[in-house]
Every structure is written in structure tokens, then in C-alpha cells.
Design a protein around this motif. Structure first.
Motif, short mmCIF file in Angstrom:
data_model
loop_
_atom_site.label_atom_id
_atom_site.label_comp_id
_atom_site.label_asym_id
_atom_site.label_seq_id
_atom_site.Cartn_x
_atom_site.Cartn_y
_atom_site.Cartn_z
N SER A 171 0.76 -1.02 0.55
CA SER A 171 -0.25 0.39 0.42
C SER A 171 1.03 1.41 0.18
N TRP A 172 1.79 1.29 0.62
CA TRP A 172 3.04 2.23 0.42
C TRP A 172 3.89 2.67 -0.91
N ALA A 173 3.56 0.93 -1.52
CA ALA A 173 4.48 1.56 -3.00
C ALA A 173 3.42 1.92 -3.79
N ALA A 174 2.12 1.83 -3.51
CA ALA A 174 1.27 2.64 -4.74
C ALA A 174 1.33 4.53 -4.52
N PRO A 175 1.34 5.13 -3.92
CA PRO A 175 1.57 6.20 -4.27
C PRO A 175 2.83 6.63 -4.54
N VAL A 176 3.57 6.05 -4.25
CA VAL A 176 5.06 6.19 -4.56
C VAL A 176 5.18 6.12 -6.19
N ILE A 177 5.78 4.50 -6.41
CA ILE A 177 5.44 4.27 -8.24
C ILE A 177 4.90 5.11 -8.02
N LEU A 178 3.32 5.30 -8.14
CA LEU A 178 2.79 6.87 -9.02
C LEU A 178 3.72 7.71 -8.81
N LYS A 179 4.41 8.28 -8.15
CA LYS A 179 4.62 9.49 -7.83
C LYS A 179 6.23 9.35 -8.35
N ARG A 180 6.81 8.65 -8.33
CA ARG A 180 7.51 8.13 -9.64
C ARG A 180 7.92 7.85 -11.03
N LEU A 181 6.64 6.98 -11.61
CA LEU A 181 6.06 7.53 -12.30
C LEU A 181 5.60 8.62 -13.09
N HIS A 182 5.32 9.57 -12.42
CA HIS A 182 4.37 10.79 -12.68
C HIS A 182 3.63 10.26 -13.32
N LEU A 183 3.31 9.52 -12.53
CA LEU A 183 1.45 9.41 -13.10
C LEU A 183 0.39 9.64 -12.16
N THR A 184 -0.27 10.93 -12.42
CA THR A 184 -1.51 11.31 -11.16
C THR A 184 -3.01 11.26 -11.84
N PRO A 185 -3.49 10.23 -11.38
CA PRO A 185 -4.78 10.36 -11.18
C PRO A 185 -5.97 11.21 -11.03
N LYS A 186 -6.96 11.09 -11.39
CA LYS A 186 -7.88 12.18 -11.26
C LYS A 186 -8.45 12.17 -9.72
N ARG A 187 -8.77 11.34 -9.46
CA ARG A 187 -9.04 10.83 -8.34
C ARG A 187 -7.34 10.96 -7.34
N THR A 188 -7.51 11.17 -5.86
CA THR A 188 -6.93 11.01 -4.34
C THR A 188 -6.20 9.95 -4.47
N VAL A 189 -5.45 9.11 -4.63
CA VAL A 189 -5.12 7.86 -4.09
C VAL A 189 -3.88 7.89 -2.75
#
Lengths: 475, 475
Positions: A313-331
Motif C-alpha cells: 500500500s505504501w508502494a502505490a503512491p510511491v510508484i505513481l509519484k516516481r512514474l509521474h502518474l497523477t490520476p483524477k482522484r486522490t490515491v
């Protein structure tokens, strides 16, 4: 329940590992419900899903989840509710997260109990002397320093206990020896056994550990004294000793035990839930929650329960941040506190955020192991399940496409899904989960780097897709 | 080694479970060696073999081996060398045997050590506090009451230890972390680790438990101090803690342990080997020996190691007596004493009976589990192996026809086979044997009634046929 859902439910069948029902996809129905546009939209996430999988399975994140979990677990070990070490481990996770450039990290205080296990010892006195390994159950009452000595009454189930007259239980030790079937079924002997034995006058109760397998391994866990009963000392013993005592008892031998248990209980400690937000680009107030709990039992190292779940669960926002993936809703990643003593952190969160609960689009939890992911155990309406089932089709390449229908998935999140919020727990290859559960064997040796990579990649990609879809997951 | 045996050996190939070589039967060769008459004679035992199997698997003896083993193990529990409980268990077995009308039962005294485990505790002091589960190894030296405190040096193998200078070992604790490959290979770190560490100035040595699997399970076992080295305290720790300490050490962290170990050693106790004879009708002086050891480690209940092996050996004369089957040679069941501290009973028997050793026609031992029998691990000449291979063909129906060639089968009987006496140990489906070996998990839960029936029937029928053949097993 309408006709559609009846038709839907009769297509379900039982699978074993998660004691839940599998959605045998009646694809026409789901196709009709979703419509071509939504299906097409879901499949448009194929490339971003591939990017996430590649980054985690073969790229810079490969091995990272295991390595960070090992550093964490090796540094802190067990993290029981109410202890300083738990609070230090929370501080560590905050720092680790901020190092990733994720600064939307807050904690919310929760009043939690500290139950400190003291000396525990059971000695069989008759028919022969033998030490009996045990683990006291959560918040168990203590014995006098010299212990309690009593004869054992062995019962297979509550019905058998009911059938025994009170004068045959009074002053004795009740030993429950249920054979493990499914956790949710067998665990009632651990959680309610003391109360039911006490109500009939027993001086203590023991339970055969809630596990299908043992290497002389006692398993602790929570239990609750019902209102009005005398809180009697209660503990789990190994399958081996439970079966030994049962053989003796069934032969008509008198089995006498001395039980010594000490512990301390302080109901007024403070701990914290930890919230990490990767803010959504269009609907930052809407949440897709990924979660695990940071506290553990006092035995073992809390690597599996629930270090692994917290780290994917920690990895989810970390990986998205590292990949510059910003979804429409907050993770939002949440590390619940004090799960083991009764989902205390999750209850506190639900209460504190009740007025914003409409904003929870989907809530996910991994607290049943982070072995190889197989899919999700999902709670929600038929349309919600159809959406998730379509998303899961994207994960065929890693064999994680199974949707298991589960009315009450997870542990902490059941509080939310029970209120109608759609959610899912990680469905994974956890056939041995209960071998390690709540024991000294819950260590890093249970965890596997490749399986954690698969889990982190899957968890992240699923959360991203749900958080980025054009529509909310319907309720 | 002659040319025949070279030809013979190149037809062997390695199989995994028993770390031994399988006789890939070049049936022409064996057929030539045995000749038609002997083959026909062996096959003439088909009916008597069927009678034995029927009686044990479906008749009055069904479940008896397990039931008697359970009664014995539940009554006595662990039976360490030198203890009163071991001697009482020997008396019990004599009485149990005589109740079967087998009165040729004698015991032979053996001087044995009593090593009594006292308090044992390891606490990791740095980099964080943690209890480390342990089991002291047999005859380990003690520590001062306050324990020994030292820094850990982790080594993978003896070569790595050799490569470290003495000043880096002196005053420290050596932890061996060999990965389990095969027991015979990995166990050297348990049996010789203390001596080699002591020779380089270590104050104590620890070993990662000799097992492929763990639920935080330490495994004890014997070890020997080499002449001239300071006997330093030595113990086994779990895979989990060994791997934890290794991760810390590999990261460059200083790992400091405090080790407390107490024990008592009395080298002058008396125990007994037990000999049960079913006298042969034609050559009563000639012996086919079936055997297992009655002593156990102090942890666990000695159900698997070697209660099961002793009971299938007990069953052989009992079943033959009940079925009125008297072979030409004597079938002798032996329950060795003090196997665990160094095959002491077997050495004493060999010495006392050396002048009659020509009379041992074949010697069998079951000390590697009594899971489903698969065949025999055989030591002997080519002709001896061919005879046994032909006999094993009779056991196809129970899947116990495999002949594994093993230069040194068994543990106690290796003393005899090393002298050229043909012999065999029970080859069985023991892939999990080392999960339980020398641990608290060696209990009745390892044992299975049906598998014990198969083992007892197989063991009995094989012993009967060998004891009744027209020819001796050649040396």
C-alpha cells in the motif's frame, strides 16, 4: 434483492483459499451493464498498466518492496498496539515516505490499549508432567502468581459444551479442540471461547490453535469477554498438545493442568493512523484508499501480518509519484493502527471521516498475505463488480485476473464496505497464511521479493485505474 | 573393486529424497546372478506376503501399530539417554512384548551419558533487543550464570571461517548459516562447528538449524568437541533468526548477543538394549535383525525419532507370532538405547556380540521416519542387492519396490554394515522428515495410522522372507 442479482448470485461457486465466492463471469450480463464505451475506456489503461508492471517487475523498483519491508521489519520487529516501538515505526514510515517527495502525509491520533504479555507457563501435572507451550490471547485475564490448577474438560464445539451440565464444568479448565475448517468459522472458539466457558463456571479456557498446520506452534489472537461474565484466563495451545490431551481425555484419563499467566493492560495509550495522499488532478476530494495495518502481534515480527500489506500500500503512491502518474482522484494510502486488538484505528477513522464518507470511491486492503497476487475479493453492487472484473482482465499476464465475490472483504475495511462503500481485499496465493498467522513464525522468511513485486505492481495499477476512470465506482 | 561391480555402478543414478543412489536394475545381470531357482523361490513367498499384508492392512492388526505407538508416546513422552523415564519405557516394552507370548526377551546393559538441559536463553542486545530461540546441542558446555556476551561473526561455511584471521574471531560468537542441502552434508556445521570455532578463539558457536523448513523451530542434535579444543557453549537457532542476524551482519551492523546456557552431564548412567527373539526353526543361531532406537531427544515426544521405527520393528516378531509364521532363521527385534548421543547402544551390542557377528544374516533399521514405505536402502554385495531387489518386487501392490543403494544405510546399523554385514534401512516417503527432526514438533501428529500399517506389514514380510530363504544373504 432484485431478480438480476439473484440471477447473478446463482452463477457463483465456492473456492477454497479465501473461503469466498468466485464470480463466474456471465460476460454478457457484465458487457450489457458496462457498455462498449466503458469497456473500451478500461482497456485504454493497458499501456499504463504495462508501464507500472515493467517498472516494478523489471525496472528500478524491482526488489524495492521486499528490501524496504526487510529494513523496516528487521529494525523494529514486533509492533504491538500501545508500544513506543509502534510509534517509532510510524515515524520511520513518515520519513521514508517524505524521502520519496510525498509530503501529503498526516497522522490522526487514536486511543489504543497496550496489553503486555508477562510470564506464561502451563504445566501438565496429571497423568504425567509435561510443559505445554501456550500463547495467552489478547487482553486475557491473569492468574494468581502460583497459577490456577484444574482438571481439563475437552469439548469439540459449543454444542458439546452446551450439553454438559454446569457442575461438570465448574472449577475446571475447558479445552476447545475444534478442527480447523475455515478461519472465519473456527476462530469463534478463540474469540468467544473464554466467555462461554466462564458462563458455565470454568476457571480458565484453552483453545487448540486456529491453524491447519503446526510445528508445535501456538497462535495468539484477540478475544472478547462478553458483558457480565467473569473474565477468566484464556490461551491457545499447539495442535500437538491439544491432540495429546484429547487422546488422554478420550481414554478416560484425568488431565490436570497448572496455568500461570501474567500480563498488564493499559487502555489509555495513544497511537496514530497514517494517511499518505497522492492528490488527484480533477477530484482531489474523492479517494481511492489502499491500506494495511502497521501494528502487529507481540510475537513474531509482523512481516506478513501486516508488514507486507502495509508496504504494497505504501508502494502505490510511491510508484505513481516516481512514474509521474497523477490520476483524477486522490490515491490515499492508510496504515491503520491497532488492528490486532479490534480494528481500533479503522473504527476511529470511520468515525472521524464519516461526513466525508461519500467521497470514498473505492477502499482496498491487503491483510491476508502478500503472496503471489491472484486478483481481488470484491464487495459492491453488480455494476461495481463488473467494472472491477473488467479491470482485472488487464492482469492476465501476471495471473491476477480472478474476482472473488466477498461480502465482507479484509478486516479493517469491512467497517466501510459494511456501510455500502465498494471495496476489495488482495486475493493472493495464501494457502499457508494461517501456518504463520499470529505466531513467532511471522518473519521475513515468509516473504518473497518476486511475489511482493507482483503484489505492489498489481495493487498500484489497480488503484491508479480506479482513481482515474471517468466514472465513480457506483454504490 | 572388480569389473563387474564397475559395470554395476555405472548403471546407478542419483535420486533426491534419501541422498543416495538407486539401483537402476539391469535385470539381466541380476537374473544371471540369482538364477531361475532362486528367483522362483523368492516368488513362492508371494502368498505369505499377501497374508501378512492382509492381516495388517485389513485384518486384526489394522491400526495396531499406531495405537500402540500412541499409547507408548503419550505415556512416556521424551526418553533421553540416562533418564528414569527411558528405563521405565524399556520395562513397558518388555511387558508389552511378553503379553504377546513372546518370551525370548532380554536386555543388555550399556553405560550411557545423561545430559540434562537447563536454562537456555539468548538475547540480542545490538542492534536491537530481541529474544533468540535456541536449543543447546548435545553435551554443550555451559556459560557462566550471567551468560557470555559477544559480537557475532557470520560464516556460510568452514572455508569462509578458515579465511578469517584469528584476531577477528577471538572473543566472538561464530554463527554458521549453511543453507540446508542434504542432511549428511549440512549437519557437519552442527557436529563440528563448535570445535572449529573454538580452535580459532571463539567464545561460543551457533548454527542455523539443520532443516529445510521452519516455523521458528530450533533443532537440537549431537556435536563433538575435538581433542584439545576448549569446549565452548554451542546451540542451534531458528532459520528465521539466523537469516535476520545475517541480514544485519551483511549490512555492516554490529550484532551482539548474550548467551546463557546451563546443563548437567553425568557420563555414568546405565541403560539397556532390548532384544526380542522369534526363534528360527532350522538355524536359530542365525539372525535377521529388525531395529529402531528407543531413546529420543529431550525435546518433542520421540514419536517419529524413533518411536515409529521401534514400533514397526516390534511389530515384526509380534505379527509373525500371531500368524504362526516361524522362519528358518531367528528374527530378532532390537531397540537400541542412547542412539542420539552417539549410537552408544549399537556400539555396545557390536562389541559384545562381535564373536557371533558371522551369524547376522541381514540387519535392518528404521530411523528415518515411518511415512509410507517405498522400499529399502541396501548395503551389500551385488548378489545381496539382487536378492533384495527380487524380494522387493513382491511389494509392487503397496508401491514399496524401490531399492536404493546406500553404502551406509541407517544410523545404528552403519556400525555393522561398515563391517561388511549386509543390511538395509527403511526407504520411505520422508520428504518432511527434517521439518520435525530433533524438535518439539516430533509428536504423534507426525504419525499416520495407515502409513504405519504399511510400514509394519512391509517390514515384517521382508524380514520373514529373508529369514526363511534357503540361502544366506551373501557377504
Amino acid at each position: 434483492m432484485n431478480f438480476d442479482s439473484i440471477v447473478f448470485i446463482v452463477t457463483l461457486f465456492v473456492i477454497l483459499p479465501n473461503e469466498a465466492k468466485v464470480l463466474k463471469k456471465t460476460s454478457n450480463t457484465c458487457e450489457d451493464i458496462l457498455g462498449d464505451d466503458l469497456i473500451e475506456e478500461i482497456w485504454s489503461y493497458r499501456n499504463v498498466k504495462d508501464d507500472i508492471l515493467k517498472y516494478v517487475l523489471d525496472g528500478d523498483f524491482k526488489g524495492k518492496t521486499y528490501d524496504e519491508l526487510a529494513k523496516f521489519v528487521d529494525k523494529f520487529g514486533a509492533r504491538p498496539s500501545g508500544t513506543d516501538v509502534l510509534e517509532k515505526s510510524i515515524d520511520y514510515m513518515i520519513e521514508l515516505t517524505k524521502k520519496e517527495g510525498l509530503n501529503d502525509v498526516i497522522t490522526e491520533e487514536v486511543k489504543v490499549p497496550l496489553w503486555e504479555r508477562g510470564e506464561e507457563k502451563i504445566t501438565m501435572l496429571e497423568p504425567r508432567e509435561k510443559d505445554i507451550a501456550l500463547l495467552g490471547l489478547g487482553k486475557s485475564a491473569t492468574t494468581p502468581p502460583e497459577g490456577l490448577t484444574g482438571e481439563v474438560v475437552v469439548v469439540r464445539n459449543f454444542e458439546e459444551l452446551e450439553g454438559i451440565s454446569e457442575d461438570k464444568i465448574k472449577g475446571k479448565i475447558v479445552l476447545y479442540v475444534p478442527v480447523f475448517t475455515a478461519y472465519g468459522e473456527t476462530v469463534t472458539y478463540r474469540s468467544q471461547g473464554a466467555s462461554k466457558a466462564s458462563a458455565k463456571g470454568a476457571i480458565a479456557s484453552l483453545v487448540r490453535s486456529i491453524t491447519p498446520y503446526s510445528l508445535y506452534t501456538p497462535h495468539t489472537g484477540s478475544q472478547t469477554y462478553a458483558d457480565g461474565v467473569v473474565p477468566i484466563p484464556t490461551a491457545a495451545i499447539t495442535l500437538e498438545d491439544a491432540d495429546l490431551i484429547t487422546r488422554m481425555y478420550d481414554k478416560g484419563e484425568k488431565v490436570v493442568l497448572n496455568i500461570k499467566m501474567s500480563s498488564k493492560l493499559d487502555e489509555n495509550k495513544i497511537s496514530r493512523n497514517t494517511l499518505i495522499d497522492l492528490k488527484g488532478s480533477e477530484y482531489p476530494e474523492k479517494l481511492v484508499i489502499v491500506s494495511g495495518h502497521i501494528d502487529s502481534w507481540d510475537v513474531g515480527q509482523g512481516a506478513m501480518d501486516d508488514g507486507g500489506g502495509m508496504f504494497v500500500s505504501w508502494a502505490a503512491p510511491v510508484i505513481l509519484k516516481r512514474l509521474h502518474l497523477t490520476p483524477k482522484r486522490t490515491v490515499r494510502a492508510i496504515f491503520w493502527t491497532a488492528e490486532e486488538l479490534g480494528l481500533i484505528g479503522a473504527y476511529a477513522y470511520e468515525k472521524a471521516h464519516r461526513n466525508e464518507s461519500d467521497n470514498i470511491n473505492f477502499i482496498m486492503e491487503s491483510d491476508e498475505g502478500t503472496f503471489a497476487p491472484l486478483g481481488l475479493a470484491v464487495s459492491g453492487t453488480q455494476k461495481a463488480r463488473c467494472i472491477i472484473a473488467e479491470i482485472l482482465k488487464l492482469f492476465k499476464s501476471i495471473n491476477a485476473s480472478t474476482l472473488v465475490e466477498e461480502n465482507s472483504p479484509g478486516s479493517d475495511i469491512a467497517i466501510f464496505t459494511g456501510n455500502g462503500i465498494p471495496g476489495a481485499s488482495l486475493h493472493n496465493d495464501n494457502g499457508k497464511y494461517f501456518w504463520f498467522h499470529h505466531t513467532e513464525a511471522d518473519t521475513m522468511n515468509v516473504e518473497n521479493p518476486d511475489e511482493l513485486d507482483l503484489g505492489a505492481a498489481f495493487w498500484t495499477a489497480v488503484a491508479y485505474i480506479i482513481a482515474d476512470l471517468s466514472i465513480d465506482i457506483p454504490r
